[in-house]
Design a protein around this motif. Structure first.
Motif, PDB file in Angstrom:
ATOM      1  N   ASN A 737      10.162   8.561  20.241  1.00  8.00           N
ATOM      2  CA  ASN A 737       9.607   8.916  18.933  1.00  8.00           C
ATOM      3  C   ASN A 737      10.685   9.479  18.003  1.00  8.00           C
ATOM      4  OD1 ASN A 737       7.066   8.105  19.748  1.00  8.00           O
ATOM      5  ND2 ASN A 737       6.416  10.161  20.350  1.00  8.00           N
ATOM      6  N   GLN A 738      11.563  10.302  18.570  1.00 18.53           N
ATOM      7  CA  GLN A 738      12.624  10.904  17.760  1.00 18.53           C
ATOM      8  C   GLN A 738      13.642   9.851  17.326  1.00 18.53           C
ATOM      9  OE1 GLN A 738      13.746  14.626  17.610  1.00 18.53           O
ATOM     10  NE2 GLN A 738      11.626  15.219  17.975  1.00 18.53           N
ATOM     11  N   MET A 739      13.856   8.851  18.178  1.00 13.70           N
ATOM     12  CA  MET A 739      14.861   7.825  17.906  1.00 13.70           C
ATOM     13  C   MET A 739      14.334   6.663  17.060  1.00 13.70           C
ATOM     14  SD  MET A 739      17.902   8.411  19.326  1.00 13.70           S
ATOM     15  CE  MET A 739      18.565   6.752  19.405  1.00 13.70           C
ATOM     16  N   THR A 740      13.034   6.578  16.850  1.00 18.25           N
ATOM     17  CA  THR A 740      12.427   5.397  16.220  1.00 18.25           C
ATOM     18  C   THR A 740      13.034   5.067  14.857  1.00 18.25           C
ATOM     19  OG1 THR A 740      10.330   5.645  17.391  1.00 18.25           O
ATOM     20  CG2 THR A 740      10.279   4.428  15.326  1.00 18.25           C
ATOM     21  N   ALA A 741      13.202   6.061  14.007  1.00 19.21           N
ATOM     22  CA  ALA A 741      13.765   5.809  12.663  1.00 19.21           C
ATOM     23  C   ALA A 741      15.155   5.189  12.774  1.00 19.21           C
ATOM     24  CB  ALA A 741      13.803   7.105  11.863  1.00 19.21           C
ATOM     25  N   GLY A 742      15.966   5.710  13.710  1.00 15.23           N
ATOM     26  CA  GLY A 742      17.308   5.159  13.920  1.00 15.23           C
ATOM     27  C   GLY A 742      17.268   3.739  14.437  1.00 15.23           C
ATOM     28  N   TYR A 743      16.333   3.456  15.361  1.00 19.94           N
ATOM     29  CA  TYR A 743      16.187   2.092  15.880  1.00 19.94           C
ATOM     30  C   TYR A 743      15.841   1.127  14.737  1.00 19.94           C
ATOM     31  CZ  TYR A 743      15.991   3.835  20.737  1.00 19.94           C
ATOM     32  OH  TYR A 743      16.277   4.413  21.952  1.00 19.94           O
ATOM     33  N   GLU A 744      14.892   1.513  13.911  1.00 19.15           N
ATOM     34  CA  GLU A 744      14.445   0.637  12.822  1.00 19.15           C
ATOM     35  C   GLU A 744      15.581   0.349  11.834  1.00 19.15           C
ATOM     36  OE1 GLU A 744      11.127   2.749  11.268  1.00 19.15           O
ATOM     37  OE2 GLU A 744       9.722   2.021  12.816  1.00 19.15           O
ATOM     38  N   GLN A 745      16.340   1.379  11.524  1.00 25.34           N
ATOM     39  CA  GLN A 745      17.459   1.194  10.587  1.00 25.34           C
ATOM     40  C   GLN A 745      18.531   0.292  11.199  1.00 25.34           C
ATOM     41  OE1 GLN A 745      18.834   5.108   9.353  1.00 25.34           O
ATOM     42  NE2 GLN A 745      16.731   5.770   8.934  1.00 25.34           N
ATOM     43  N   ALA A 746      18.812   0.482  12.484  1.00 23.36           N
ATOM     44  CA  ALA A 746      19.836  -0.333  13.154  1.00 23.36           C
ATOM     45  C   ALA A 746      19.397  -1.791  13.230  1.00 23.36           C
ATOM     46  CB  ALA A 746      20.106   0.212  14.552  1.00 23.36           C
ATOM     47  N   ALA A 747      18.110  -2.046  13.499  1.00 26.48           N
ATOM     48  CA  ALA A 747      17.609  -3.413  13.629  1.00 26.48           C
ATOM     49  C   ALA A 747      17.691  -4.173  12.315  1.00 26.48           C
ATOM     50  CB  ALA A 747      16.169  -3.392  14.137  1.00 26.48           C
ATOM     51  N   LYS A 748      17.612  -3.465  11.204  1.00 22.26           N
ATOM     52  CA  LYS A 748      17.631  -4.118   9.885  1.00 22.26           C
ATOM     53  C   LYS A 748      19.037  -4.485   9.414  1.00 22.26           C
ATOM     54  CE  LYS A 748      13.391  -1.879   8.245  1.00 22.26           C
ATOM     55  NZ  LYS A 748      12.835  -0.875   7.311  1.00 22.26           N
ATOM     56  N   LEU A 749      20.055  -3.903  10.043  1.00 22.68           N
ATOM     57  CA  LEU A 749      21.434  -4.176   9.619  1.00 22.68           C
ATOM     58  C   LEU A 749      21.822  -5.609   9.939  1.00 22.68           C
ATOM     59  CD1 LEU A 749      23.103  -0.839  10.772  1.00 22.68           C
ATOM     60  CD2 LEU A 749      22.626  -1.531   8.420  1.00 22.68           C
ATOM     61  N   LYS A 750      22.371  -6.321   8.943  1.00 31.51           N
ATOM     62  CA  LYS A 750      22.754  -7.724   9.118  1.00 31.51           C
ATOM     63  C   LYS A 750      24.100  -7.966   8.447  1.00 31.51           C
ATOM     64  CE  LYS A 750      18.004  -9.415   9.361  1.00 31.51           C
ATOM     65  NZ  LYS A 750      17.001 -10.341   8.800  1.00 31.51           N
ATOM     66  N   GLY A 751      24.548  -9.213   8.533  1.00 32.90           N
ATOM     67  CA  GLY A 751      25.785  -9.585   7.858  1.00 32.90           C
ATOM     68  C   GLY A 751      27.002  -9.426   8.743  1.00 32.90           C
ATOM     69  N   ASN A 752      28.171  -9.378   8.102  1.00 32.69           N
ATOM     70  CA  ASN A 752      29.450  -9.294   8.797  1.00 32.69           C
ATOM     71  C   ASN A 752      29.538  -8.015   9.630  1.00 32.69           C
ATOM     72  OD1 ASN A 752      32.042 -10.102   9.516  1.00 32.69           O
ATOM     73  ND2 ASN A 752      32.967  -8.943   7.839  1.00 32.69           N
ATOM     74  N   LYS A 753      29.954  -8.163  10.907  1.00 32.20           N
ATOM     75  CA  LYS A 753      30.107  -7.045  11.847  1.00 32.20           C
ATOM     76  C   LYS A 753      28.811  -6.243  12.012  1.00 32.20           C
ATOM     77  CE  LYS A 753      35.064  -6.526  11.012  1.00 32.20           C
ATOM     78  NZ  LYS A 753      36.166  -5.594  10.647  1.00 32.20           N
ATOM     79  N   ALA A 754      27.678  -6.959  11.991  1.00 35.02           N
ATOM     80  CA  ALA A 754      26.379  -6.289  12.105  1.00 35.02           C
ATOM     81  C   ALA A 754      26.229  -5.558  13.435  1.00 35.02           C
ATOM     82  CB  ALA A 754      25.261  -7.315  11.940  1.00 35.02           C
ATOM     83  N   MET A 755      26.765  -6.154  14.519  1.00 34.58           N
ATOM     84  CA  MET A 755      26.615  -5.512  15.835  1.00 34.58           C
ATOM     85  C   MET A 755      27.304  -4.155  15.866  1.00 34.58           C
ATOM     86  SD  MET A 755      27.150  -7.097  19.648  1.00 34.58           S
ATOM     87  CE  MET A 755      28.924  -7.033  19.750  1.00 34.58           C
ATOM     88  N   LYS A 756      28.521  -4.092  15.307  1.00 36.18           N
ATOM     89  CA  LYS A 756      29.246  -2.822  15.271  1.00 36.18           C
ATOM     90  C   LYS A 756      28.518  -1.800  14.405  1.00 36.18           C
ATOM     91  CE  LYS A 756      33.969  -4.343  16.293  1.00 36.18           C
ATOM     92  NZ  LYS A 756      35.367  -4.359  15.819  1.00 36.18           N
ATOM     93  N   LYS A 757      27.951  -2.279  13.311  1.00 36.96           N
ATOM     94  CA  LYS A 757      27.217  -1.375  12.429  1.00 36.96           C
ATOM     95  C   LYS A 757      25.993  -0.802  13.142  1.00 36.96           C
ATOM     96  CE  LYS A 757      28.528  -3.783   8.160  1.00 36.96           C
ATOM     97  NZ  LYS A 757      28.014  -4.632   7.039  1.00 36.96           N
TER      98      LYS A 757
END
Length: 835
Positions: A737-757
């Motif tokens: 529950n505490q990590m959910t916001a971070g998970y959602e933000q990380a999943a939305k990251l796309k584009g160049n070097k998305a995995m590192k981001k």
């Protein structure tokens, strides 16, 4: 030092267990207690009560001494063996019958097992009265049959009591209130018996093609109930198999996903269910868009199917049933199209005429690791904690070295043990008949005079070797959980095909069937014992009213009432101290877990991510995106266990609490000296020193309260198991529950070097939360433990206060009925069920 002896009472010819300290020196006589209650007699035996204890003198009885044992259990086993030998149905002794107030629904031979123990009870009451021992035909039947006869007898008793109580006419308000209380209690007993669906779940795990479904089909004696892994066919849905207890049909209850969920699986760019789309629409459908698929004729059919949410299939003929249900559970890679398993959330199959195997058991067939339909992850995780046993199925040639089955066990061990209710884990090696004798003989390098000649000898030799190695591996794993481990080596094919020259018992299919039968029998006995105990409580209440006609008892009852209230307050205080002590232990261990988690959480996360990466890292970015999109939990295809970042972050808290948690909430019912259940079991408002004559109203009142105590403790035992699962899982849930916001933000990251981001975002989230997140998890565990304490104490207090008030209600001059004989029969039944 021997503690117990097995003797025959010469007056009654009863084979009995007696403490050795009751024996006279020459072992031709023994002291015998003057108790009317069988329960008190049993307690005296188990506690090795000194003959001089108590007010009434103990009588010396003539005995025939047989043997001595170190433990009560050993002596009971010998007693049972001797009794069974003596009481074979081939006996031709004349049967002595008793008059009975019961209607003649059961045969006298069916009831004689109870009557024989009833005669024992009378021997303990009326010393010197000799009577012939009645034959016990029940010992020739199975224990299950014996238990069912007991249940029928007790139901007969309660049905007659119910009728007689209803026929009592009285205008006295107190009598009417007592009559209504009794009728209400009997009605609740009947409701409990009808509604009781106590079941144990056995989870069956295994990789596709290991013979898991074939094994279950063979055990149940139903060919092709579940699709086997031949020619690309396999079970792709979490399937429950249980007994149909309502009619003689084969029934499937199917819960479907919603239309919206299905469209999302088709339209999703990141996690499109390509396998599912192909299974439903056929080859090349995975290349089509949602719009294109909607133009397919099949889409309207599926849309109509999903509008129902639930579907039931029912047939009297098995062949018709299996053909229709197959498309909802079977994945066929060689012939895609027309399969509905991607649309199924869960499926329950109910089989008629299998009470002996499945009356109280649910077989949970889990799709193999790497199989399709992993979108049902949440259901998979939920079902784990329900399993009281687990069968891990693997081909015998791969059982030792294959990572998949051991990966599953390692990943699930916490959900099954401290986070669940699993008591048994069995490793089942399949296809033991598949062997090349010449190759096997060369590979084992036998020494000395050990020579293998036949194929059967080679099979059995390999089976024994596999059991030895696997049991050693289990011993290492058992350190992480308190469970019983066993290994079976089976051959479904040889069990069905007699030409393979392997005796049925050597295939070990009968052993697994026996496991199911014994589990069924044990649960059935528990339910019957609960019913009989409750019936005894009702009758004890009636008898206390029968004897409560003296106005002078009002003052005595007032004193007893006050004493019981004081005892309740004292017992609650003692139980509260037990909970407080355990709270402190949990608090200390969690504090250390929080400290380690804060220090090591980033390293732990990095290690898990690194271990999940393929060697070439190809496609790894998709795996991580799916992991974060699914709130830290994802099971990549062809991986032996899921990726669970939340469990990873909870690791150090679990590691620091697991040992103590397993002692506080043991799954195996063992006495650990610090378990919640032990504290509840010790709780009682009846002081052990109290003793009333069986002719006294207070004697039956006390028995009624004891029965009410047993009933509420049985209820609490089940509630404690469910609540301890939530307590344990709250660590991971809080972190998620505490990590959910971070998970959602990380999943939305796309584009160049998305995995590192994404990686950077997750690391930043953990860094920001680590000083509060783990403390929050600790706080949640402690709060839930406090809630457990409050719920247990409030339940005991309210239920027992109610029982005391009812048992000590206003004295009435109206008698109801004498049920002393019925109580004696129920005590005899309890004796029989305690074997």
């Amino acid at each position: 030092m021997t503690m117990y002896a097995v003797v025959t009472l010469q007056d009654s010819d009863e084979v009995m267990v007696a403490p050795t300290n009751w024996l006279i020196e020459d072992k031709k006589q023994c002291y015998w207690p003057p108790f009317r209650s069988i329960e008190k007699y049993l307690e005296a035996v188990r506690n090795r009560l000194e003959p001089s204890t108590g007010g009434k003198p103990w009588e010396k009885l003539a005995i025939l001494f047989h043997s001595e044992y170190d433990t009560y259990k050993q002596a009971k086993k010998k007693q049972a063996a001797m009794s069974e030998k003596k009481e074979q149905p081939a006996k031709t002794k004349k049967q002595v019958t008793e008059t009975s107030p019961l209607p003649p629904v059961l045969s006298q031979s069916a009831l004689s097992g109870i009557s024989s123990h009833g005669s024992l009870a009378k021997n303990m009451v009326n010393k010197g009265i000799k009577r012939k021992r009645e034959p016990d035909d029940l010992n020739a039947s199975t224990k299950l049959d014996s238990d069912m006869f007991i249940l029928k007898m007790v139901k007969q008793i309660m049905a007659e009591v119910n009728t007689r109580i209803q026929n009592i006419n009285s205008t006295v308000q107190t009598t009417t209130e007592q009559k209504n209380n009794i009728l209400d209690a009997i009605a609740k007993m009947d409701d409990m018996d009808r509604d009781n669906k106590r079941k144990k779940t056995i989870g069956v795990f295994g990789k596709t093609g290991e013979g898991k479904s074939f094994l279950l089909n063979t055990i149940l004696g139903l060919d092709y109930l579940l699709p086997s892994g031949s020619f690309g066919a396999c079970t792709s849905v979490i399937t429950q198999v249980e007994a149909n207890l309502t009619d003689s049909n084969y029934t499937a209850e199917i819960e479907l996903i919603s239309k919206e969920e299905w469209e999302n699986e088709i339209a999703s760019e990141d996690s499109r269910n390509e396998e599912g789309i192909t299974a439903v629409f056929g080859a090349d459908a995975d290349n089509k868009t949602l719009k294109e698929l909607k133009e397919d004729d099949k889409y309207a059919e599926i849309d109509n199917l999903l509008s129902a949410i639930n579907k039931t299939i029912s047939h009297t003929e098995f062949s018709e049933f299996k053909d229709e249900v197959a498309r909802y559970i079977q994945h066929n890679a060689s012939n895609p199209g027309g399969c509905y398993w991607p649309l199924v959330k869960r499926l329950t199959i109910k089989i008629p005429d299998c009470h002996e195997l499945l009356e109280h058991i649910v077989l949970l067939d889990i799709p193999g690791t790497g199989d399709c339909n992993k979108i049902r992850d949440d259901l998979w995780k939920t079902k784990l904690s329900e399993c009281s046993s687990v069968w891990v199925v693997s081909d015998i040639n791969r059982a030792i070295t294959d990572r998949d089955p051991w990966g599953i066990i390692q990943h699930c061990i916490q959900d099954l043990g401290p986070g669940g209710e699993c008591k048994n884990i069995s490793f089942i090696c399949t296809r033991t008949d598949v062997i090349n004798p010449n190759e096997y003989i060369r590979s084992v390098h036998l020494s000395g005079d050990k020579i293998l000649i036949s194929k059967t000898e080679c099979i059995l030799h390999r089976n024994n070797r596999a059991k030895t190695v696997l049991k050693k591996k289990f011993e290492i794993m058992k350190k992480k959980g308190r469970f019983i481990a066993d290994v079976f080596t089976v051959s479904s094919k040889a069990y069905l095909d007699k030409n393979l020259h392997l005796e049925p018992i050597k295939t070990e299919i009968p052993k697994l069937q026996e496991v199911l039968k014994k589990t069924n029998m044990r649960i059935n006995r528990e339910l019957i014992r609960d019913y009989v105990n409750e019936a005894k409580g009702v009758l004890s209440f009636i008898q206390s009213i029968q004897l409560d006609t003296d106005e002078k008892m009002v003052e005595t009852k007032g004193i007893v009432h006050k004493n019981l209230e004081e005892n309740l307050a004292k017992a609650l205080k003692e139980l509260g101290c037990v909970f407080d002590s355990l709270y402190n232990i949990i608090n200390q261990r969690l504090s250390k877990g929080v400290e380690k988690s804060v220090k090591l959480c980033i390293d732990t996360k990095n290690a898990m991510i690194a271990s999940a990466a393929p060697n070439d890292r190809r496609g790894f970015h998709k795996i991580l995106q799916a992991l974060y999109k699914n709130k830290g939990w994802y099971w990549p295809k062809n991986r032996d266990a899921p990726l669970d970042l939340n469990m990873c972050l909870a690791k150090h808290m679990h590691d620091n609490i697991d040992d103590e948690f397993n002692l506080i909430f043991p799954v195996d019912d063992s006495k650990t000296g610090m378990s919640v259940q032990e504290g509840i079991d010790k709780f009682s408002i009846i002081q052990s020193g109290t003793a009333y004559l069986s002719s006294s109203m207070l004697y039956h009142m006390e028995n009624f309260i004891k029965t009410e105590e047993t009933k509420v403790k049985t209820l609490l035992k089940r509630e404690v198991v469910q609540k301890k699962k939530k307590i344990y899982s709250s660590i991971k849930t809080t972190i998620q529950n505490q990590m959910t916001a971070g998970y959602e933000q990380a999943a939305k990251l796309k584009g160049n070097k998305a995995m590192k981001k994404r990686e950077k975002k997750i690391t930043e989230t953990i860094e920001q939360l680590k000083h509060t997140m783990f403390k929050a998890a600790k706080k949640e565990v402690l709060n839930q433990f406090k809630d457990l304490k409050e719920d247990v104490c409030k339940t005991l207090e309210s239920e027992l206060k109610r029982s005391v008030e009812i048992s000590l209600s206003q004295t009435t001059k109206t008698t109801l009925m004498d049920v002393s004989r019925e109580i004696e029969k129920l005590e005899a039944a309890i004796w029989k069920l305690s074997d």
